[in-house]
Enzyme design. Structure first.
Site, mmCIF file in Angstrom:
data_model
loop_
_atom_site.group_PDB
_atom_site.id
_atom_site.type_symbol
_atom_site.label_atom_id
_atom_site.label_comp_id
_atom_site.label_asym_id
_atom_site.label_seq_id
_atom_site.Cartn_x
_atom_site.Cartn_y
_atom_site.Cartn_z
ATOM 1 N N ALA A 69 28.143 20.865 7.637
ATOM 2 C CA ALA A 69 28.520 22.020 8.452
ATOM 3 C C ALA A 69 29.088 21.467 9.754
ATOM 4 O O ALA A 69 28.814 20.320 10.122
ATOM 5 C CB ALA A 69 27.296 22.883 8.706
ATOM 6 N N GLY A 114 25.752 20.568 4.787
ATOM 7 C CA GLY A 114 26.364 21.743 4.142
ATOM 8 C C GLY A 114 27.294 21.361 3.004
ATOM 9 O O GLY A 114 27.483 22.142 2.065
ATOM 10 N N GLU A 117 25.085 20.931 0.098
ATOM 11 C CA GLU A 117 24.644 22.260 -0.362
ATOM 12 C C GLU A 117 25.781 22.954 -1.130
ATOM 13 O O GLU A 117 25.537 23.649 -2.116
ATOM 14 C CB GLU A 117 24.186 23.089 0.842
ATOM 15 N N GLU A 137 20.011 16.981 8.228
ATOM 16 C CA GLU A 137 19.794 18.007 9.257
ATOM 17 C C GLU A 137 18.628 17.707 10.186
ATOM 18 O O GLU A 137 18.686 17.981 11.388
ATOM 19 C CB GLU A 137 19.576 19.391 8.609
HETATM 20 N N1 COA Z 1 31.177 18.473 12.053
HETATM 21 C C1 COA Z 1 32.205 18.425 12.912
HETATM 22 N N2 COA Z 1 33.032 17.375 13.025
HETATM 23 C C2 COA Z 1 32.800 16.333 12.216
HETATM 24 C C3 COA Z 1 31.760 16.316 11.290
HETATM 25 C C4 COA Z 1 30.922 17.449 11.213
HETATM 26 N N3 COA Z 1 29.926 17.544 10.344
HETATM 27 N N4 COA Z 1 31.766 15.133 10.630
HETATM 28 C C5 COA Z 1 32.797 14.435 11.142
HETATM 29 N N5 COA Z 1 33.415 15.161 12.098
HETATM 30 C C6 COA Z 1 34.573 14.763 12.904
HETATM 31 C C7 COA Z 1 34.165 13.755 13.957
HETATM 32 O O1 COA Z 1 33.644 14.408 15.097
HETATM 33 C C8 COA Z 1 35.496 13.091 14.237
HETATM 34 O O2 COA Z 1 36.265 13.931 15.058
HETATM 35 P P1 COA Z 1 37.083 13.301 16.311
HETATM 36 O O3 COA Z 1 38.068 12.362 15.678
HETATM 37 O O4 COA Z 1 37.706 14.501 16.943
HETATM 38 O O5 COA Z 1 36.074 12.596 17.154
HETATM 39 C C9 COA Z 1 36.170 13.074 12.864
HETATM 40 O O6 COA Z 1 35.502 14.070 12.087
HETATM 41 C C10 COA Z 1 36.027 11.735 12.150
HETATM 42 O O7 COA Z 1 34.651 11.415 12.133
HETATM 43 P P2 COA Z 1 34.081 9.998 12.655
HETATM 44 O O8 COA Z 1 32.644 10.187 13.009
HETATM 45 O O9 COA Z 1 34.979 9.435 13.696
HETATM 46 O O10 COA Z 1 34.243 9.144 11.324
HETATM 47 P P3 COA Z 1 33.320 7.920 10.868
HETATM 48 O O11 COA Z 1 33.986 7.337 9.684
HETATM 49 O O12 COA Z 1 33.006 7.029 12.004
HETATM 50 O O13 COA Z 1 31.930 8.605 10.414
HETATM 51 C C11 COA Z 1 30.546 10.229 9.307
HETATM 52 C C12 COA Z 1 31.912 9.517 9.344
HETATM 53 C C13 COA Z 1 30.635 11.308 8.240
HETATM 54 C C14 COA Z 1 29.450 9.234 8.954
HETATM 55 C C15 COA Z 1 30.266 10.847 10.690
HETATM 56 O O14 COA Z 1 31.398 11.603 11.084
HETATM 57 C C16 COA Z 1 29.082 11.774 10.714
HETATM 58 O O15 COA Z 1 27.945 11.323 10.774
HETATM 59 N N6 COA Z 1 29.328 13.108 10.710
HETATM 60 C C17 COA Z 1 28.316 14.106 10.863
HETATM 61 C C18 COA Z 1 27.521 14.216 9.582
HETATM 62 C C19 COA Z 1 26.417 15.221 9.664
HETATM 63 O O16 COA Z 1 25.464 15.110 10.403
HETATM 64 N N7 COA Z 1 26.563 16.232 8.819
HETATM 65 C C20 COA Z 1 25.565 17.214 8.611
HETATM 66 C C21 COA Z 1 25.723 18.378 9.477
HETATM 67 S S1 COA Z 1 24.495 19.596 9.086
#
Ligand code: COA
Length: 263
Positions: A69, A114, A117, A137
């Protein structure tokens, strides 16, 4: 011609088979309200098409199916807004389960929160070798909100769901396969081909019987064994009123392939 939906690509790679590709690359396909709404509209449109036999769902690019999400959008939410957001997500997950055509998730890369899910609400999951599954989460100070605690415990068992959700561990495609969370692991370049091969097999079968079987499995999961079996008896009987049954059994008797029509 297919309509367009924000942040989605809708294509028809085979007769009767549709592919929904989630396309929000700047946020690794994270689910915000607009994307949840688009997905709901796309499923509604496909479900209303009598020719839809299978729907494949994937994420654009090779990095993420859906990275969760939208955390940026959630950061400023009040509890009431969070409840509305959860309702929106929950409604989509129920809608996918209730969609008459089978829906197969093709998980390519991150499948988090999400996103996981969403994949769980599909009928089954094929994963690419680089898929990473997680419900992280609790590390963000919240619980899953689109049905993760409920579906995971039902599908992979209480202990597995507890360990996974409480630790927030990331799980590889191979580990997801061992947990029967996904059902096949393919190389990234073979994932779509694998999904299309599954879709082709399903689409060859009797369409109404496939719909009935999908409904029975979903409805039965929420019933006692006895009530589920009763439901199966009723649907089994109902299937004898369909063209599918007439054609399927005639083809068997005449030793020829069945020619099922859309109903
Ligand atoms: N919500 C909003 N934005 C997200 C996102 C999310 N769940 N997951 C990734 N993004 C965005 C990042 O903020 C980033 O945006 P930016 O370039 O404007 O800063 C872009 O997507 C790329 O992500 P980034 O973190 O730079 O890539 P990465 O390869 O270093 O890491 C992940 C990838 C997926 C490991 C990392 O983005 C992450 O941990 N995301 C959140 C995951 C999460 O907690 N999801 C569950 C939510 S309930």
């Amino acid at each position: 011609m297919a309509p367009t939906f924000d942040c989605l690509l809708l294509t028809q790679p085979q007769d009767d088979v549709w592919l929904i590709t989630i396309d929000r690359p700047k946020a690794l396909n994270a689910l915000n309200k607009a994307l949840l709404t688009s997905l709901s509209q796309a499923f509604q449109w496909l479900d209303a098409l009598p020719t839809t036999k299978v729907i494949l769902l994937t994420g654009n690019g090779d990095k993420a199916f859906v990275a969760g999400a939208d955390v940026v959008a959630m950061q400023a939410m009040t509890a009431l807004e969070a409840r509305d957001f959860s309702h929106l997500g929950m409604a989509l997950m129920h809608q996918i389960e209730a969609c008459s055509a089978p829906v197969i998730a093709l998980v390519n890369g991150y499948c988090l929160g999400g996103g996981c899910e969403l994949a769980l609400s599909c009928d089954y999951i094929l994963a690419s070798e680089n898929a990473v599954f997680s419900q992280p989460e609790v590390s963000l100070g919240i619980t899953p909100g689109f049905g993760g605690t409920q579906r995971l415990a039902r599908y992979i068992g209480k202990g597995n769901a507890m360990q996974w959700i409480l630790t927030g561990d990331r799980i590889s495609a191979q580990d997801a396969l061992k947990l029967t969370l996904c059902h096949q692991v393919l190389s990234p370049s073979e994932l779509l081909k694998g999904g299309l091969a599954q879709a082709e097999k399903i689409a060859k079968n009797a369409p109404q019987a496939v719909r009935f079987a999908k409904q029975l499995i979903h409805q039965g999961l929420n019933l006692s064994l006895h009530d589920g079996c009763q439901l199966e008896t009723e649907r089994f009987a109902l299937s004898f009123t369909t063209q599918d049954q007439t054609e399927g059994m005639a083809a068997f008797a005449e030793r020829r392939p069945a020619r099922f029509s859309h109903q």
